[in-house]
Write an enzyme that holds these catalytic residues in place. Structure first.
Site, PDB file in Angstrom:
ATOM      1  N   ASP A   1       0.838  -1.203   0.000  1.00  0.00           N
ATOM      2  CA  ASP A   1       0.000   0.000   0.000  1.00  0.00           C
ATOM      3  C   ASP A   1       0.867   1.245   0.000  1.00  0.00           C
ATOM      4  OD1 ASP A   1      -2.057  -1.785   0.570  1.00  0.00           O
ATOM      5  OD2 ASP A   1      -1.809  -1.464   2.729  1.00  0.00           O
TER       6      ASP A   1
HETATM    7  N1  URA Z   1      -1.048  -6.124   3.780  1.00  0.00           N
HETATM    8  C1  URA Z   1      -1.483  -4.845   3.855  1.00  0.00           C
HETATM    9  O1  URA Z   1      -2.441  -4.545   4.547  1.00  0.00           O
HETATM   10  N2  URA Z   1      -0.811  -3.926   3.153  1.00  0.00           N
HETATM   11  C2  URA Z   1       0.261  -4.197   2.397  1.00  0.00           C
HETATM   12  O2  URA Z   1       0.811  -3.308   1.779  1.00  0.00           O
HETATM   13  C3  URA Z   1       0.687  -5.524   2.337  1.00  0.00           C
HETATM   14  C4  URA Z   1       0.016  -6.469   3.034  1.00  0.00           C
END
Ligand code: URA
Length: 257
Positions: free
Chosen positions: A114
């Site tokens: 993310d």
């Molecule tokens: N899980 C998440 O919530 N975000 C990420 O970026 C990777 C795994």
């Protein structure tokens, strides 16, 4: 880097396989080109199907034109928060490609992080390896460290470990443990074999403990270590072996040999 070689494709392979990989033709089509005498290796026509060549040492031509082979490259980036895991962004936000600007090959990320998540991001131009890393069949552990609000109970952690329904789908078994506690937050380690969108955040939200900071620390046994934020390192064969400590996919055994 020691003796770990980043030059992974310097090896002999059957000509029809090499031609297929280079996109000249399908494996079957390449066999026909070879039989028809249209393929030369170092200037000599090769019509034998078992013939092996090394794309880094040998010059391979089809109808007199040089066949070019993309050099496979594997990079581990320590992604900072605020970077989008894409190679371009219509909204003009910082992208992970900006951090790899001095690498000429066009790389793509192996799974997303993310915008606000930090840490280990594998980048490559090798689609086979990327698929293997992401496919739950190969059980590549993705390890995360998450600061979450409050103190999850043992019972809640067991629910996360056994699988929890997020958006109607049950998550695969995971490993979860508490690394640290401070004031009103806990630092959790969570190890997953899969990578649904925002999975770690959604899993903790499902037990009412919001993630406040998230970082991926490893793919398999390949750890970020002391790699600084925003920096990358080129991976070698030993690094790739660490990713697949459990089950090495057949399709990529040749690059790890
Ligand atoms: N899980 C998440 O919530 N975000 C990420 O970026 C990777 C795994």
């Amino acid at each position: 880097m020691g003796h770990d070689s980043p030059l992974l494709m310097r090896m002999e392979e059957r000509l029809q396989k090499l031609l297929a990989k280079a996109g000249v033709a399908s494996r079957r089509g390449a066999e026909q080109l070879i039989r028809a005498g249209r393929i030369c290796v170092n200037g000599r026509p090769v019509t034998e199907l078992g013939f092996k060549a090394d794309p880094d040492r040998d010059t391979i031509t089809c109808d007199g034109k040089a066949v070019t082979f993309e050099h496979k490259i594997y990079v581990l980036l320590n992604k900072p928060a605020g970077y989008v895991t894409t190679m371009s962004d219509p909204q003009g936000r910082p992208i992970v490609a900006d951090l790899l600007a001095d690498i000429p090959e066009r790389l793509f990320p192996v799974g997303r992080l993310d915008l606000e998540t930090e840490g280990a991001l594998l980048m490559t131009n090798d689609g086979e390896l990327a698929n293997a890393v992401l496919h739950p069949r190969y059980e590549v552990n993705k390890t995360y460290e998450a600061w979450v609000a409050g103190f999850p109970s043992a019972n809640q952690l067991q629910r996360l470990e056994q699988g929890i329904v997020i958006e109607g789908v049950m998550t695969l078994p995971a490993q979860v443990r508490v690394l640290q506690r401070k004031k009103n937050q806990s630092l959790m380690e969570i190890i997953l074999h899969e990578g649904k969108k925002r999975q770690v955040r959604k899993m903790f939200l499902a037990i009412n403990h919001k993630v406040v900071h998230l970082r991926r620390t490893a793919y398999g046994e390949l750890r970020l270590g002391s790699l600084a934020q925003g920096k990358y390192r080129i991976l070698g064969t030993n690094d790739l072996k660490k990713i697949f400590s459990n089950k090495i996919p057949f399709t990529i055994k040749n690059i790890l040999a």
